[in-house]
Design a protein around this motif. Structure first.
Motif, PDB file in Angstrom:
ATOM      1  N   GLN A  36      -2.610  -2.944  13.445  1.00  0.00           N
ATOM      2  CA  GLN A  36      -1.661  -1.873  13.714  1.00  0.00           C
ATOM      3  C   GLN A  36      -2.370  -0.539  13.630  1.00  0.00           C
ATOM      4  O   GLN A  36      -3.294  -0.360  12.851  1.00  0.00           O
ATOM      5  N   PHE A  37      -1.916   0.402  14.417  1.00  0.00           N
ATOM      6  CA  PHE A  37      -2.512   1.728  14.459  1.00  0.00           C
ATOM      7  C   PHE A  37      -1.862   2.587  13.393  1.00  0.00           C
ATOM      8  O   PHE A  37      -0.645   2.647  13.286  1.00  0.00           O
ATOM      9  N   SER A  38      -2.681   3.230  12.586  1.00  0.00           N
ATOM     10  CA  SER A  38      -2.148   4.158  11.598  1.00  0.00           C
ATOM     11  C   SER A  38      -2.973   5.431  11.635  1.00  0.00           C
ATOM     12  O   SER A  38      -4.071   5.467  12.162  1.00  0.00           O
ATOM     13  N   GLY A  39      -2.444   6.470  11.056  1.00  0.00           N
ATOM     14  CA  GLY A  39      -3.108   7.755  11.090  1.00  0.00           C
ATOM     15  C   GLY A  39      -3.934   8.060   9.863  1.00  0.00           C
ATOM     16  O   GLY A  39      -4.108   9.219   9.515  1.00  0.00           O
ATOM     17  N   ASP A  40      -4.457   7.026   9.203  1.00  0.00           N
ATOM     18  CA  ASP A  40      -5.219   7.254   7.983  1.00  0.00           C
ATOM     19  C   ASP A  40      -6.457   8.101   8.233  1.00  0.00           C
ATOM     20  O   ASP A  40      -6.779   8.977   7.431  1.00  0.00           O
ATOM     21  N   PHE A  41      -7.148   7.854   9.324  1.00  0.00           N
ATOM     22  CA  PHE A  41      -8.351   8.624   9.620  1.00  0.00           C
ATOM     23  C   PHE A  41      -8.000  10.087   9.877  1.00  0.00           C
ATOM     24  O   PHE A  41      -8.718  10.988   9.463  1.00  0.00           O
ATOM     25  N   LEU A  42      -6.891  10.305  10.546  1.00  0.00           N
ATOM     26  CA  LEU A  42      -6.481  11.679  10.836  1.00  0.00           C
ATOM     27  C   LEU A  42      -6.077  12.403   9.554  1.00  0.00           C
ATOM     28  O   LEU A  42      -6.400  13.580   9.374  1.00  0.00           O
TER      29      LEU A  42
END
Length: 76
Positions: A24-30
Protein backbone atom coordinates in the motif's frame (compact mmCIF):
# COMPACT_ATOMS: atom_id res chain seq x y z
CA UNK A 1 -15.18 -26.98 10.81
CA UNK A 2 -16.31 -29.37 13.46
CA UNK A 3 -14.69 -28.57 16.76
CA UNK A 4 -11.93 -26.47 15.21
CA UNK A 5 -11.79 -22.83 16.19
CA UNK A 6 -9.71 -20.38 14.30
CA UNK A 7 -7.86 -17.73 16.28
CA UNK A 8 -9.26 -14.25 15.93
CA UNK A 9 -7.35 -11.48 14.22
CA UNK A 10 -6.68 -9.81 17.58
CA UNK A 11 -5.18 -13.02 18.93
CA UNK A 12 -2.98 -13.40 15.85
CA UNK A 13 -1.70 -9.84 16.14
CA UNK A 14 -1.04 -10.18 19.87
CA UNK A 15 0.79 -13.47 19.43
CA UNK A 16 3.24 -11.91 16.97
CA UNK A 17 1.78 -13.47 13.83
CA UNK A 18 1.38 -10.69 11.32
CA UNK A 19 -1.17 -10.92 8.58
CA UNK A 20 0.23 -10.34 5.12
CA UNK A 21 -0.97 -7.03 3.78
CA UNK A 22 -0.83 -5.99 0.15
CA UNK A 23 1.63 -3.30 -0.84
CA UNK A 24 0.00 0.00 0.00
CA UNK A 25 1.13 3.53 -0.72
CA UNK A 26 1.68 5.75 2.28
CA UNK A 27 3.17 9.17 2.76
CA UNK A 28 5.80 8.19 5.31
CA UNK A 29 8.67 9.32 3.11
CA UNK A 30 6.99 12.65 2.49
CA UNK A 31 6.35 13.18 6.21
CA UNK A 32 10.00 12.44 6.98
CA UNK A 33 11.11 14.78 4.20
CA UNK A 34 9.05 17.61 5.68
CA UNK A 35 10.51 16.86 9.13
CA UNK A 36 14.08 16.99 7.82
CA UNK A 37 13.28 20.17 5.90
CA UNK A 38 12.05 21.83 9.11
CA UNK A 39 15.18 20.63 10.93
CA UNK A 40 17.29 22.13 8.12
CA UNK A 41 15.53 25.50 8.39
CA UNK A 42 15.87 25.61 12.18
CA UNK A 43 19.53 24.61 11.97
CA UNK A 44 20.19 27.27 9.33
CA UNK A 45 18.56 29.95 11.49
CA UNK A 46 20.67 28.85 14.46
CA UNK A 47 23.84 28.92 12.35
CA UNK A 48 24.55 25.19 12.18
CA UNK A 49 25.35 25.11 8.48
CA UNK A 50 26.63 21.52 8.48
CA UNK A 51 23.51 20.13 10.12
CA UNK A 52 21.32 22.25 7.84
CA UNK A 53 23.09 20.99 4.73
CA UNK A 54 22.93 17.37 5.81
CA UNK A 55 19.24 17.65 6.77
CA UNK A 56 18.44 19.26 3.43
CA UNK A 57 20.26 16.49 1.58
CA UNK A 58 18.31 13.82 3.48
CA UNK A 59 15.05 15.68 2.81
CA UNK A 60 15.88 15.89 -0.92
CA UNK A 61 16.55 12.14 -1.15
CA UNK A 62 13.39 11.30 0.77
CA UNK A 63 11.33 13.41 -1.65
CA UNK A 64 12.99 11.66 -4.60
CA UNK A 65 12.25 8.23 -3.07
CA UNK A 66 8.66 9.32 -2.39
CA UNK A 67 8.18 10.44 -5.99
CA UNK A 68 9.68 7.24 -7.42
CA UNK A 69 7.48 5.06 -5.22
CA UNK A 70 4.42 7.18 -6.03
CA UNK A 71 4.98 6.73 -9.77
CA UNK A 72 5.59 3.00 -9.36
CA UNK A 73 2.45 2.55 -7.26
CA UNK A 74 0.38 4.49 -9.77
CA UNK A 75 1.67 2.36 -12.63
CA UNK A 76 1.03 -0.93 -10.86
Amino acid sequence: MDGITLPSVDHQLLSGIELSMPLQFSGDFLELAVLFFIIAIVAAVLGARGVAGLSMTVAKWLVIIFLVLAVISLLL
